[in-house]
Design an enzyme around this catalytic site. Sequence first.
Site, mmCIF file in Angstrom:
data_model
loop_
_atom_site.group_PDB
_atom_site.id
_atom_site.type_symbol
_atom_site.label_atom_id
_atom_site.label_comp_id
_atom_site.label_asym_id
_atom_site.label_seq_id
_atom_site.Cartn_x
_atom_site.Cartn_y
_atom_site.Cartn_z
ATOM 1 N N ARG A 1 0.805 -1.226 0.000
ATOM 2 C CA ARG A 1 0.000 0.000 0.000
ATOM 3 C C ARG A 1 0.838 1.275 0.000
ATOM 4 O O ARG A 1 0.445 2.282 -0.589
ATOM 5 C CB ARG A 1 -0.970 -0.009 1.183
ATOM 6 C CG ARG A 1 -0.292 0.087 2.544
ATOM 7 C CD ARG A 1 -1.262 -0.124 3.694
ATOM 8 N NE ARG A 1 -1.667 -1.512 3.791
ATOM 9 C CZ ARG A 1 -2.932 -1.923 4.002
ATOM 10 N NH1 ARG A 1 -3.889 -1.056 4.158
ATOM 11 N NH2 ARG A 1 -3.202 -3.197 4.081
ATOM 12 N N CYS B 1 -27.479 -4.432 -5.118
ATOM 13 C CA CYS B 1 -28.682 -4.816 -4.389
ATOM 14 C C CYS B 1 -28.324 -5.549 -3.115
ATOM 15 O O CYS B 1 -28.646 -6.739 -2.957
ATOM 16 C CB CYS B 1 -29.562 -5.693 -5.257
ATOM 17 S SG CYS B 1 -30.410 -4.722 -6.488
ATOM 18 N N TYR C 1 -5.314 -2.117 -3.156
ATOM 19 C CA TYR C 1 -6.489 -2.925 -2.804
ATOM 20 C C TYR C 1 -7.763 -2.354 -3.425
ATOM 21 O O TYR C 1 -8.779 -2.180 -2.767
ATOM 22 C CB TYR C 1 -6.581 -3.070 -1.267
ATOM 23 C CG TYR C 1 -5.304 -3.646 -0.695
ATOM 24 C CD1 TYR C 1 -4.943 -4.954 -0.975
ATOM 25 C CD2 TYR C 1 -4.430 -2.866 0.056
ATOM 26 C CE1 TYR C 1 -3.742 -5.481 -0.514
ATOM 27 C CE2 TYR C 1 -3.225 -3.385 0.533
ATOM 28 C CZ TYR C 1 -2.895 -4.693 0.234
ATOM 29 O OH TYR C 1 -1.711 -5.216 0.692
HETATM 30 C C1 LIG Z 1 0.068 -8.240 1.932
HETATM 31 C C2 LIG Z 1 1.503 -8.427 2.141
HETATM 32 C C3 LIG Z 1 2.379 -7.350 1.960
HETATM 33 C C4 LIG Z 1 1.908 -5.963 1.629
HETATM 34 O O1 LIG Z 1 1.176 -5.400 2.676
HETATM 35 P P1 LIG Z 1 0.874 -3.823 2.695
HETATM 36 O O2 LIG Z 1 0.151 -3.628 3.969
HETATM 37 O O3 LIG Z 1 0.036 -3.532 1.506
HETATM 38 O O4 LIG Z 1 2.188 -3.119 2.623
HETATM 39 C C5 LIG Z 1 3.724 -7.582 2.130
HETATM 40 N N1 LIG Z 1 4.192 -8.807 2.439
HETATM 41 C C6 LIG Z 1 3.384 -9.870 2.628
HETATM 42 C C7 LIG Z 1 3.962 -11.190 2.997
HETATM 43 C C8 LIG Z 1 2.012 -9.712 2.481
HETATM 44 O O5 LIG Z 1 1.197 -10.749 2.662
#
Ligand SMILES: *Cc1c(COP(=O)(O)O)cnc(C)c1O
Length: 414
Positions: free
Chosen positions: A277, A343, A372
């Site tokens: 993110r 709906c 996301y």
């Molecule tokens: C989902 C995930 C990330 C990324 O997470 P963010 O919160 O989007 O930075 C990094 N490493 C692993 C192993 C993940 O499952």
Amino acid sequence: MNRTLADRHARLAERFGTPLYVYDLDEIDAARSELYDALPREARLFYALKANPHPDIARALGEGPGRPCLPEISSTGELAVALAAGRRGQDCLYTGPGKTAAELDEAIALGVRRFSTDSVTDVRRVGAAARAHGAVADCILRVNAPSARGTTAIRMTGTPSQFGFDAETLPDTLPLVRDIPGTRITGLHFFPLSNAQDASALIDAFRHSIILAAQLERDLGLTLRFLDLGGGFAAPYGVPGQRGAYPKLRAELEADLDLHLPGWRHDRPAVAFEAGRFLVGAGGTLIARVGNIKVSRGHKFVVLDAGINAFGGMSGLGRLLPVSVRIDGAAETETATLVGPLCTPGDVLGRGVELPVLEPGDLVSIPNAGAYGPTASLLTFLGRPAPAEVVVRGDLVVSASRLEHHRVALGGCS
Ligand SMILES: *Cc1c(COP(=O)(O)O)cnc(C)c1O
């Protein structure tokens, strides 16, 4: 948001329709530089494609300007995106608690050689797939560490999880995975936090992982060649705000690594981090159009053409609410509930949100929507088209596309 940006978004909405995601690669480049600057110079950074697997984003993050990110993938679909974006299988880190023999076979065939593993079965499956291709795969053991609270936390139990090997039983488990043909145990993987709002909590979590890694290396007689410390770098989600800032992180990490893992500057172990993110959140904006305004028992509902089918980001987990809408100097605001077109009463993007006074046909923009988004939404629920996704670099439109689902017949029916 300034006027020119709003005008630019309005032109894109006119041209490509709504709901519409706009991803700006300049902003994504900026996030990547910011994060690399916050980390030790020797560190590698993986991009978790889960956050946004759009091929142009995967490609931009894997290329210059600036230092590229390596792909962190968790499915053959994400692997295909990484390869199409110009990365090699050997660049990838393949993670996830449910890897099947078939996907491992495909991943190894396509050159993946580094896997984060979560169980004895997982390592065995990696080994079997690697052997079938005459290869040896590097397995890093994901560690389900005890809570970081308290310095003697190593004796406490962590939360039960499908992820990782329980740290406290690793001494008993390691002999079971140590000599599996087709594999080498080369390191450890930690991922204790996501979206940490507090920089000092993040620093503490990294410190805890570094200390535990050093202790496991010593106690288990492991040779750490690779240490993935995970991530947790924060970014706002569908609301205004800034990415996390980590001015002290680099110095703190360097000091902790020098103290506990003194070979780290010479890749013993190579140290890696992961982000999703943080890299892509701020680069995305969701533009939706108001379809209807409705008052029910004194309460105002703004019905958009985008709901949890377009911006559902794990809404099933209750992580989404509340979304906000950018208010660009609106003279008047009011409180209303922002809903989508589906709906189901569950199609709510925000309850009691402050909004400009809106009319049917108006455009609204939801900021910080680059992570996301579509792929974390209920895309096929109720059969609406997926939102358009436009990738830009400032004024330049790089691509415009839309995901499409279709049913394919499977063989075997007479
Ligand atoms: C989902 C995930 C990330 C990324 O997470 P963010 O919160 O989007 O930075 C990094 N490493 C692993 C192993 C993940 O499952």
